[in-house]
Design a protein around this motif. Structure first.
Motif, PDB file in Angstrom:
ATOM      1  N   GLU A 150       8.216   5.282 -27.231  1.00 45.82           N
ATOM      2  CA  GLU A 150       9.060   6.469 -27.410  1.00 45.82           C
ATOM      3  C   GLU A 150       9.578   7.062 -26.104  1.00 45.82           C
ATOM      4  O   GLU A 150      10.492   7.885 -26.124  1.00 45.82           O
ATOM      5  N   GLY A 151       9.019   6.685 -24.979  1.00 41.85           N
ATOM      6  CA  GLY A 151       9.579   7.130 -23.706  1.00 41.85           C
ATOM      7  C   GLY A 151      10.969   6.540 -23.532  1.00 41.85           C
ATOM      8  O   GLY A 151      11.288   5.510 -24.135  1.00 41.85           O
ATOM      9  N   ALA A 152      11.803   7.186 -22.725  1.00 39.21           N
ATOM     10  CA  ALA A 152      13.140   6.636 -22.470  1.00 39.21           C
ATOM     11  C   ALA A 152      13.031   5.304 -21.719  1.00 39.21           C
ATOM     12  O   ALA A 152      13.831   4.385 -21.931  1.00 39.21           O
ATOM     13  N   VAL A 153      12.051   5.221 -20.850  1.00 32.43           N
ATOM     14  CA  VAL A 153      11.753   3.973 -20.118  1.00 32.43           C
ATOM     15  C   VAL A 153      10.236   3.840 -20.022  1.00 32.43           C
ATOM     16  O   VAL A 153       9.503   4.811 -20.229  1.00 32.43           O
ATOM     17  N   VAL A 154       9.797   2.636 -19.701  1.00 32.60           N
ATOM     18  CA  VAL A 154       8.400   2.433 -19.304  1.00 32.60           C
ATOM     19  C   VAL A 154       8.420   1.795 -17.916  1.00 32.60           C
ATOM     20  O   VAL A 154       9.120   0.790 -17.696  1.00 32.60           O
ATOM     21  N   ILE A 155       7.664   2.407 -17.006  1.00 36.19           N
ATOM     22  CA  ILE A 155       7.464   1.805 -15.680  1.00 36.19           C
ATOM     23  C   ILE A 155       6.122   1.082 -15.728  1.00 36.19           C
ATOM     24  O   ILE A 155       5.105   1.671 -16.117  1.00 36.19           O
ATOM     25  N   ALA A 156       6.129  -0.191 -15.373  1.00 33.18           N
ATOM     26  CA  ALA A 156       4.891  -0.976 -15.326  1.00 33.18           C
ATOM     27  C   ALA A 156       4.557  -1.245 -13.863  1.00 33.18           C
ATOM     28  O   ALA A 156       5.442  -1.596 -13.073  1.00 33.18           O
ATOM     29  N   ILE A 157       3.286  -1.060 -13.527  1.00 35.05           N
ATOM     30  CA  ILE A 157       2.827  -1.363 -12.168  1.00 35.05           C
ATOM     31  C   ILE A 157       1.976  -2.620 -12.234  1.00 35.05           C
ATOM     32  O   ILE A 157       0.981  -2.670 -12.972  1.00 35.05           O
ATOM     33  N   ALA A 158       2.393  -3.637 -11.494  1.00 26.88           N
ATOM     34  CA  ALA A 158       1.628  -4.891 -11.419  1.00 26.88           C
ATOM     35  C   ALA A 158       1.110  -5.046  -9.996  1.00 26.88           C
ATOM     36  O   ALA A 158       1.740  -4.580  -9.043  1.00 26.88           O
ATOM     37  N   GLY A 159      -0.054  -5.698  -9.875  1.00 29.32           N
ATOM     38  CA  GLY A 159      -0.629  -5.920  -8.552  1.00 29.32           C
ATOM     39  C   GLY A 159      -0.729  -7.409  -8.262  1.00 29.32           C
ATOM     40  O   GLY A 159      -1.072  -8.190  -9.151  1.00 29.32           O
ATOM     41  N   VAL A 160      -0.402  -7.772  -7.037  1.00 33.50           N
ATOM     42  CA  VAL A 160      -0.599  -9.155  -6.578  1.00 33.50           C
ATOM     43  C   VAL A 160      -1.747  -9.094  -5.567  1.00 33.50           C
ATOM     44  O   VAL A 160      -1.543  -8.788  -4.392  1.00 33.50           O
ATOM     45  N   TYR A 161      -2.975  -9.348  -6.081  1.00 33.85           N
ATOM     46  CA  TYR A 161      -4.161  -9.168  -5.236  1.00 33.85           C
ATOM     47  C   TYR A 161      -4.072  -9.970  -3.941  1.00 33.85           C
ATOM     48  O   TYR A 161      -4.514  -9.528  -2.890  1.00 33.85           O
ATOM     49  N   GLU A 162      -3.498 -11.180  -4.035  1.00 31.14           N
ATOM     50  CA  GLU A 162      -3.516 -12.090  -2.874  1.00 31.14           C
ATOM     51  C   GLU A 162      -2.836 -11.478  -1.640  1.00 31.14           C
ATOM     52  O   GLU A 162      -3.195 -11.814  -0.510  1.00 31.14           O
ATOM     53  N   ARG A 163      -1.866 -10.591  -1.861  1.00 32.35           N
ATOM     54  CA  ARG A 163      -1.206  -9.995  -0.676  1.00 32.35           C
ATOM     55  C   ARG A 163      -2.207  -9.216   0.164  1.00 32.35           C
ATOM     56  O   ARG A 163      -2.043  -9.092   1.370  1.00 32.35           O
ATOM     57  N   THR A 164      -3.246  -8.682  -0.493  1.00 30.93           N
ATOM     58  CA  THR A 164      -4.208  -7.836   0.215  1.00 30.93           C
ATOM     59  C   THR A 164      -5.527  -8.578   0.471  1.00 30.93           C
ATOM     60  O   THR A 164      -6.146  -8.401   1.525  1.00 30.93           O
ATOM     61  N   THR A 165      -5.935  -9.442  -0.473  1.00 33.14           N
ATOM     62  CA  THR A 165      -7.203 -10.182  -0.263  1.00 33.14           C
ATOM     63  C   THR A 165      -7.057 -11.193   0.883  1.00 33.14           C
ATOM     64  O   THR A 165      -8.035 -11.557   1.517  1.00 33.14           O
ATOM     65  N   ARG A 166      -5.831 -11.634   1.150  1.00 29.87           N
ATOM     66  CA  ARG A 166      -5.605 -12.555   2.265  1.00 29.87           C
ATOM     67  C   ARG A 166      -6.173 -11.978   3.558  1.00 29.87           C
ATOM     68  O   ARG A 166      -6.732 -12.679   4.386  1.00 29.87           O
ATOM     69  N   LYS A 167      -6.057 -10.665   3.720  1.00 25.90           N
ATOM     70  CA  LYS A 167      -6.589 -10.031   4.929  1.00 25.90           C
ATOM     71  C   LYS A 167      -7.985  -9.454   4.719  1.00 25.90           C
ATOM     72  O   LYS A 167      -8.825  -9.530   5.608  1.00 25.90           O
ATOM     73  N   TYR A 168      -8.250  -8.889   3.549  1.00 19.82           N
ATOM     74  CA  TYR A 168      -9.475  -8.108   3.365  1.00 19.82           C
ATOM     75  C   TYR A 168     -10.506  -8.770   2.462  1.00 19.82           C
ATOM     76  O   TYR A 168     -11.506  -8.147   2.116  1.00 19.82           O
TER      77      TYR A 168
END
Ligand code: FMN
Length: 211
Positions: free
Chosen positions: A129-147
């Motif tokens: 029912e919202g006019a839009v839905v914003i979805a947030i996706a995470g790409v763990y590898e961008r951060t696990t590569r360093k941490y």
């Protein structure tokens, strides 16, 4: 992948977003004080300017070095934002990915997927029912590569930052939103056409606050 396509195919699907407002009129304190999760929305469409403002608030670039509105561990930016709708003036229905560097949307699907997203989210009616839905996706590898494994935790923390920015920006625009965390990862991924590396972590329907 997109960069290997002919420029014409990309320009068909590319929607430049209006410049975000960097001043606004509501104080931060008022937005914090009034913010609530909103699950019923008015019927009016959002404007492209409002969509631009919400996406900028979540992940917009605010510094020549590429730093954004929300902090990110090691400035590695593991989050991808998708938007589906719906009811936005001057935006054809579809699924879009937000590209912070150019502040543009690129359409990835032609259909409004709000209904399918709601079905993937235990049929929570506010998701369709919202006019839009914003979805947030995470790409763990961008951060696990360093941490290492800790990068997973950092990515989840960053979703909270981005989502709270969307909540506060919505409040300042007289819009309402709610963070929806209860959904089937597999179904949301399928509905939005996410890659294997992109994990859906939050859905935020947004719409006008009902008077
Ligand atoms: C991680 C997380 C997951 C949530 N998942 C849902 C959800 O699936 N559906 C929903 O309607 N609200 C969901 N919420 C919103 C909470 O229910 C809401 O924040 C809480 O009731 C407090 O209300 P407020 O946000 O108005 O202060 C979630 C909130 C968070 C932080």
């Amino acid at each position: 992948m997109l960069s290997n396509e002919p420029a014409s195919a990309q320009s068909d699907r590319r929607v430049p977003l209006p410049e975000p407002d960097r001043a606004g009129t509501m104080s931060l304190e008022r937005a914090l004080d009034q913010r609530r999760s909103v699950r019923t929305y008015g019927e009016e469409p959002l404007t492209l300017k409002e969509v631009s403002q919400l996406l900028w608030a979540a992940q917009g670039i605010t510094h020549p070095n590429g730093y954004r509105t929300a902090p990110s561990a090691g400035a590695l930016y593991p989050l991808d934002l998708y938007l589906t709708g719906g009811r936005v003036t001057d935006l054809p229905d579809g699924v879009y990915r937000y590209h912070p560097r150019d502040h543009v949307l690129i359409r990835t699907e032609r259909e409004d997927r709000r209904r399918a997203l709601a079905a993937a989210a235990l049929d929570q009616s506010w998701v369709r029912e919202g006019a839009v839905v914003i979805a947030i996706a995470g790409v763990y590898e961008r951060t696990t590569r360093k941490y290492g494994d800790r990068g997973v935790r950092y990515t989840h923390i960053e979703v909270g930052h981005a989502a709270q920015n969307i909540y506060l920006q919505a409040e300042a625009l007289d819009l309402g939103t709610v963070l929806v965390g209860a959904f089937s990862d597999g179904k949301v991924r399928e509905v939005l056409g996410l890659s294997d590396r992109e994990r859906p972590l939050a859905l935020l329907p947004v719409g006008p606050v009902r008077p």
